[in-house]
Scaffold this motif. Structure first.
Motif, PDB file in Angstrom:
ATOM      1  N   MET A 163      -0.864   7.312   3.913  1.00 33.22           N
ATOM      2  CA  MET A 163       0.334   7.090   3.109  1.00 33.22           C
ATOM      3  C   MET A 163       0.564   5.600   2.843  1.00 33.22           C
ATOM      4  SD  MET A 163       4.251   8.184   4.007  1.00 33.22           S
ATOM      5  CE  MET A 163       4.204   7.167   5.504  1.00 33.22           C
ATOM      6  N   THR A 164       0.543   4.797   3.913  1.00 33.86           N
ATOM      7  CA  THR A 164       0.806   3.371   3.736  1.00 33.86           C
ATOM      8  C   THR A 164      -0.356   2.657   3.058  1.00 33.86           C
ATOM      9  OG1 THR A 164       0.014   2.978   5.998  1.00 33.86           O
ATOM     10  CG2 THR A 164       2.382   3.259   5.691  1.00 33.86           C
ATOM     11  N   GLY A 206      -2.290   3.999   0.786  1.00 31.44           N
ATOM     12  CA  GLY A 206      -2.155   4.311  -0.637  1.00 31.44           C
ATOM     13  C   GLY A 206      -1.095   3.444  -1.306  1.00 31.44           C
ATOM     14  N   LYS A 207       0.009   3.214  -0.583  1.00 33.56           N
ATOM     15  CA  LYS A 207       1.080   2.367  -1.131  1.00 33.56           C
ATOM     16  C   LYS A 207       0.585   0.955  -1.368  1.00 33.56           C
ATOM     17  CE  LYS A 207       5.496   0.291   0.201  1.00 33.56           C
ATOM     18  NZ  LYS A 207       6.527   0.191   1.271  1.00 33.56           N
ATOM     19  N   HIS A 208      -0.119   0.383  -0.395  1.00 33.33           N
ATOM     20  CA  HIS A 208      -0.586  -0.993  -0.532  1.00 33.33           C
ATOM     21  C   HIS A 208      -1.770  -1.098  -1.480  1.00 33.33           C
ATOM     22  CE1 HIS A 208       2.163  -2.829   2.246  1.00 33.33           C
ATOM     23  NE2 HIS A 208       1.885  -1.923   3.170  1.00 33.33           N
ATOM     24  N   THR A 209      -2.514  -0.020  -1.645  1.00 31.88           N
ATOM     25  CA  THR A 209      -3.574  -0.022  -2.655  1.00 31.88           C
ATOM     26  C   THR A 209      -2.971  -0.165  -4.042  1.00 31.88           C
ATOM     27  OG1 THR A 209      -5.050   1.340  -1.305  1.00 31.88           O
ATOM     28  CG2 THR A 209      -5.483   1.288  -3.660  1.00 31.88           C
ATOM     29  N   MET A 210      -1.852   0.502  -4.277  1.00 31.41           N
ATOM     30  CA  MET A 210      -1.153   0.351  -5.549  1.00 31.41           C
ATOM     31  C   MET A 210      -0.662  -1.090  -5.729  1.00 31.41           C
ATOM     32  SD  MET A 210      -1.208   3.124  -7.294  1.00 31.41           S
ATOM     33  CE  MET A 210       0.122   2.846  -8.465  1.00 31.41           C
ATOM     34  N   ALA A 211      -0.197  -1.696  -4.628  1.00 29.33           N
ATOM     35  CA  ALA A 211       0.246  -3.096  -4.702  1.00 29.33           C
ATOM     36  C   ALA A 211      -0.923  -4.013  -5.027  1.00 29.33           C
ATOM     37  CB  ALA A 211       0.894  -3.513  -3.384  1.00 29.33           C
ATOM     38  N   GLN A 212      -2.090  -3.717  -4.446  1.00 27.26           N
ATOM     39  CA  GLN A 212      -3.263  -4.532  -4.723  1.00 27.26           C
ATOM     40  C   GLN A 212      -3.726  -4.350  -6.172  1.00 27.26           C
ATOM     41  OE1 GLN A 212      -6.330  -4.056  -1.828  1.00 27.26           O
ATOM     42  NE2 GLN A 212      -7.451  -5.873  -2.480  1.00 27.26           N
ATOM     43  N   SER A 257      -5.380  -8.656   1.172  1.00 30.44           N
ATOM     44  CA  SER A 257      -6.141  -7.843   2.123  1.00 30.44           C
ATOM     45  C   SER A 257      -5.152  -7.151   3.047  1.00 30.44           C
ATOM     46  CB  SER A 257      -7.125  -8.693   2.934  1.00 30.44           C
ATOM     47  OG  SER A 257      -6.437  -9.616   3.748  1.00 30.44           O
ATOM     48  N   PHE A 258      -5.589  -6.041   3.660  1.00 36.18           N
ATOM     49  CA  PHE A 258      -4.695  -5.242   4.480  1.00 36.18           C
ATOM     50  C   PHE A 258      -5.363  -4.873   5.798  1.00 36.18           C
ATOM     51  CE2 PHE A 258      -4.038  -4.196  -0.031  1.00 36.18           C
ATOM     52  CZ  PHE A 258      -2.755  -4.711  -0.185  1.00 36.18           C
ATOM     53  N   ARG A 259      -4.537  -4.510   6.779  1.00 36.04           N
ATOM     54  CA  ARG A 259      -5.072  -4.071   8.071  1.00 36.04           C
ATOM     55  C   ARG A 259      -4.172  -2.978   8.646  1.00 36.04           C
ATOM     56  NH1 ARG A 259      -2.302  -6.717  12.395  1.00 36.04           N
ATOM     57  NH2 ARG A 259      -0.824  -8.279  11.624  1.00 36.04           N
ATOM     58  N   GLN A 285       0.703   6.962  16.061  1.00 37.75           N
ATOM     59  CA  GLN A 285       0.852   6.666  14.641  1.00 37.75           C
ATOM     60  C   GLN A 285       0.395   5.241  14.318  1.00 37.75           C
ATOM     61  OE1 GLN A 285       4.975   7.371  13.885  1.00 37.75           O
ATOM     62  NE2 GLN A 285       4.702   9.554  13.546  1.00 37.75           N
ATOM     63  N   THR A 286      -0.213   5.075  13.171  1.00 39.41           N
ATOM     64  CA  THR A 286      -0.577   3.753  12.661  1.00 39.41           C
ATOM     65  C   THR A 286      -0.202   3.678  11.196  1.00 39.41           C
ATOM     66  OG1 THR A 286      -2.805   4.451  12.020  1.00 39.41           O
ATOM     67  CG2 THR A 286      -2.535   3.541  14.243  1.00 39.41           C
ATOM     68  N   PHE A 287      -0.031   2.473  10.709  1.00 37.28           N
ATOM     69  CA  PHE A 287       0.237   2.288   9.291  1.00 37.28           C
ATOM     70  C   PHE A 287      -0.431   1.001   8.824  1.00 37.28           C
ATOM     71  CE2 PHE A 287       3.478   0.101  11.592  1.00 37.28           C
ATOM     72  CZ  PHE A 287       3.866  -0.994  10.834  1.00 37.28           C
ATOM     73  N   VAL A 288      -0.484   0.821   7.518  1.00 35.75           N
ATOM     74  CA  VAL A 288      -1.175  -0.316   6.922  1.00 35.75           C
ATOM     75  C   VAL A 288      -0.148  -1.339   6.452  1.00 35.75           C
ATOM     76  CG1 VAL A 288      -2.677  -1.053   5.030  1.00 35.75           C
ATOM     77  CG2 VAL A 288      -3.158   1.061   6.247  1.00 35.75           C
TER      78      VAL A 288
END
Length: 246
Positions: free
Chosen positions: A9-10, A12-18, A40-42, A54-57
């Motif tokens: 979920m997160t 995908g959200k940051h992929t849209m931001a990228q 870049s994201f982690r 749970q983890t998020f990006v």
């Protein structure tokens, strides 16, 4: 399951931001002196005693590509390109110093030297005013001289000097107006090692082919994240069915 859902979920959200960042870079291909933005994201764990799996990006880095763009000749007197590392200094909308590589300059109705966006170009002593009806030359060190039109004998009169600076790139941050400033708000001193080339302009350093390929890759990544969420929903439904049967 929770880890899969939160990460997909997160991410995908940051992929849209990228994708927004790549689109912004592509939109500025023709912007003089533009510096491409990098993201870049982690993945990081959610700090919780109830759901520790749970983890998020999150955004790991929002950086800038400071590589020099290709320089092209314009033969226009007020066009300058910074050679190598360094910046022109301009006055922003708040009256403070900011840095740019956009060297296509002009004068306003009062003869004040400005960028094409109408920002005053600065020297160490402030704005630079050019005399009317005179030939202007800009030397390698940013010194601006004027010669009366038609007078081929007189020596040039110095009317100002561009303030050229070269603060460490890791101390700079890009503002919403596209200008760069020091993160701590300090003002850089003039650097005599920074040089300019008159009659030329530096292009944007955005690589259009690389950006388009990156956009396609990001679109496929987003589709993958959505598919993962769909798979998680399917697995959850199957697991619920098995639990009901048992």
């Amino acid at each position: 399951m929770d880890k899969l859902i939160y990460t997909a979920m997160t991410s995908g959200k940051h992929t849209m931001a990228q994708m927004d960042t790549v689109s912004h870079n592509l939109a500025n291909i023709s912007t003089d002196g533009f510096r491409a933005q990098l993201d870049s994201f982690r993945a990081v764990p959610v700090l919780s005693t109830d759901l520790p799996v749970q983890t998020f990006v999150v955004d790991a880095t929002v950086a800038t590509n400071f590589d020099q763009g290709v320089t092209h000749t314009t033969d226009r007197t007020l066009d300058v390109s910074v050679q190598g590392h360094g910046w022109l200094v301009v006055e922003d909308a708040n009256g403070k110093e900011a840095y740019t590589r956009a060297g296509s300059l002009k004068t306003d109705q009062n003869g004040v030297l400005q960028t094409q966006r109408g920002l005053n170009v600065l020297s160490d002593s402030g704005a630079i005013t050019l005399p009317p009806d005179e030939t202007i030359t800009i030397s390698k060190d940013g010194t601006i001289s004027s010669i009366p039109i038609g007078n081929k004998v007189a020596n040039g009169t110095i009317v100002g000097q561009l303030k050229l600076v070269n603060p460490p790139e890791n101390t700079l941050v890009r503002g919403d107006d596209g200008l760069f400033r020091a993160k701590d708000g300090t003002v850089a001193d003039a650097d005599i090692n920074v040089t300019v080339l008159s009659g030329s302009i530096e292009n944007s350093n955005v690589n259009p082919v690389e950006s388009l390929v990156n956009m396609i890759t990001l679109a496929r990544m987003f589709d993958m994240h959505i598919q993962l969420l769909t798979d998680a929903q399917t697995d959850d439904a199957k697991a619920s069915t098995i639990m009901a049967l048992s």
